[in-house]
Write a protein that holds these residues in place. Structure first.
Motif, PDB file in Angstrom:
ATOM      1  N   SER A   1      10.836   7.497  22.027  1.00  0.00           N
ATOM      2  CA  SER A   1      11.323   6.911  20.718  1.00  0.00           C
ATOM      3  C   SER A   1      11.306   5.432  20.680  1.00  0.00           C
ATOM      4  N   TYR A   2      11.238   4.596  21.676  1.00  0.00           N
ATOM      5  CA  TYR A   2      11.513   3.101  21.362  1.00  0.00           C
ATOM      6  C   TYR A   2      10.118   2.560  21.050  1.00  0.00           C
ATOM      7  N   ASP A   3       9.086   3.360  20.922  1.00  0.00           N
ATOM      8  CA  ASP A   3       7.926   2.909  20.521  1.00  0.00           C
ATOM      9  C   ASP A   3       7.797   2.953  18.960  1.00  0.00           C
ATOM     10  N   ARG A   4       7.563   1.515  18.461  1.00  0.00           N
ATOM     11  CA  ARG A   4       7.916   1.401  16.963  1.00  0.00           C
ATOM     12  C   ARG A   4       6.529   1.437  16.275  1.00  0.00           C
ATOM     13  N   THR A   5       5.434   1.575  16.927  1.00  0.00           N
ATOM     14  CA  THR A   5       4.309   1.440  16.298  1.00  0.00           C
ATOM     15  C   THR A   5       3.994   2.460  15.220  1.00  0.00           C
ATOM     16  N   LYS A   6       3.595   1.858  14.112  1.00  0.00           N
ATOM     17  CA  LYS A   6       3.401   3.052  12.993  1.00  0.00           C
ATOM     18  C   LYS A   6       2.247   3.714  12.978  1.00  0.00           C
ATOM     19  N   TRP A   7       2.181   4.756  12.326  1.00  0.00           N
ATOM     20  CA  TRP A   7       1.031   5.525  12.244  1.00  0.00           C
ATOM     21  C   TRP A   7       0.855   5.634  10.692  1.00  0.00           C
ATOM     22  N   TYR A   8      -0.675   5.683  10.149  1.00  0.00           N
ATOM     23  CA  TYR A   8      -0.946   5.518   8.820  1.00  0.00           C
ATOM     24  C   TYR A   8      -1.945   6.479   8.534  1.00  0.00           C
ATOM     25  N   THR A   9      -1.859   7.202   7.402  1.00  0.00           N
ATOM     26  CA  THR A   9      -2.761   7.997   6.829  1.00  0.00           C
ATOM     27  C   THR A   9      -2.807   7.793   5.270  1.00  0.00           C
ATOM     28  N   PHE A  10      -3.822   8.178   4.381  1.00  0.00           N
ATOM     29  CA  PHE A  10      -4.078   8.161   3.055  1.00  0.00           C
ATOM     30  C   PHE A  10      -3.327   9.303   2.482  1.00  0.00           C
ATOM     31  N   THR A  11      -2.864   8.823   1.303  1.00  0.00           N
ATOM     32  CA  THR A  11      -1.705  10.116   0.698  1.00  0.00           C
ATOM     33  C   THR A  11      -2.965  10.762  -0.101  1.00  0.00           C
ATOM     34  N   ASP A  12      -2.660  11.971  -0.448  1.00  0.00           N
ATOM     35  CA  ASP A  12      -3.327  12.919  -1.248  1.00  0.00           C
ATOM     36  C   ASP A  12      -3.434  12.173  -2.492  1.00  0.00           C
TER      37      ASP A  12
ATOM     38  N   MET B   1       0.965  -1.330   0.080  1.00  0.00           N
ATOM     39  CA  MET B   1      -0.131   0.014   0.167  1.00  0.00           C
ATOM     40  C   MET B   1       0.798   1.338   0.018  1.00  0.00           C
ATOM     41  N   GLU B   2       1.950   1.096   0.733  1.00  0.00           N
ATOM     42  CA  GLU B   2       2.963   2.376   0.859  1.00  0.00           C
ATOM     43  C   GLU B   2       3.457   2.476  -0.684  1.00  0.00           C
ATOM     44  N   GLU B   3       4.035   1.343  -1.093  1.00  0.00           N
ATOM     45  CA  GLU B   3       4.534   1.625  -2.501  1.00  0.00           C
ATOM     46  C   GLU B   3       3.753   1.757  -3.500  1.00  0.00           C
ATOM     47  N   LEU B   4       2.285   1.472  -3.540  1.00  0.00           N
ATOM     48  CA  LEU B   4       1.480   1.994  -4.445  1.00  0.00           C
ATOM     49  C   LEU B   4       0.831   3.398  -4.256  1.00  0.00           C
ATOM     50  N   LYS B   5       1.431   4.241  -3.015  1.00  0.00           N
ATOM     51  CA  LYS B   5       1.073   5.493  -2.834  1.00  0.00           C
ATOM     52  C   LYS B   5      -0.545   5.621  -2.268  1.00  0.00           C
ATOM     53  N   ILE B   6      -1.015   4.464  -1.795  1.00  0.00           N
ATOM     54  CA  ILE B   6      -2.286   4.711  -1.019  1.00  0.00           C
ATOM     55  C   ILE B   6      -2.158   5.049   0.294  1.00  0.00           C
TER      56      ILE B   6
END
Length: 102
Positions: free
Chosen positions: A86-97, A71-76
């Motif tokens: 800083s040690y929390d590696r949880t990712k945050w997500y949003t949609f690309t424009d 999804m990241e590679e497809l720019k979704i």
């Protein structure tokens, strides 16, 4: 738990991505309604792959990582880290424009 998806997204990107798009859209809309998790002018949601695997028990953590990377590679989606420690590696997500405006 019932998982639903947009068939147009499924046709273009596949059912896996369509399911995750629907899930992320729900949480992003909820956060927007509650004026939460706004960073850099966008509304975000977060989760770990372990938490995703609990929500989607039919996928392994490895499959979830692959789906999110695709999804990241497809720019979704775009990802970031807005965690307080800083040690929390949880990712945050949003949609690309690009995805929103498609």
């Amino acid at each position: 738990m019932t998982h639903i998806f947009d068939t147009n997204i499924a046709v273009e990107y596949g059912v896996e991505i369509a399911i995750v798009v629907n899930h992320l859209a729900f949480w992003i809309q909820k956060n927007e309604a509650n004026d939460k998790h706004i960073h850099n002018g966008k509304v975000w949601t977060y989760n770990s792959t372990k938490a995703f695997s609990e929500l989607f028990p039919y996928w392994t953590e490895r499959q979830i990582r692959r789906i999110l990377m695709n999804m990241e590679e497809l720019k979704i989606i775009e990802t970031a880290n807005f965690n307080k420690v800083s040690y929390d590696r949880t990712k945050w997500y949003t949609f690309t424009d690009q995805f929103i405006n498609a």
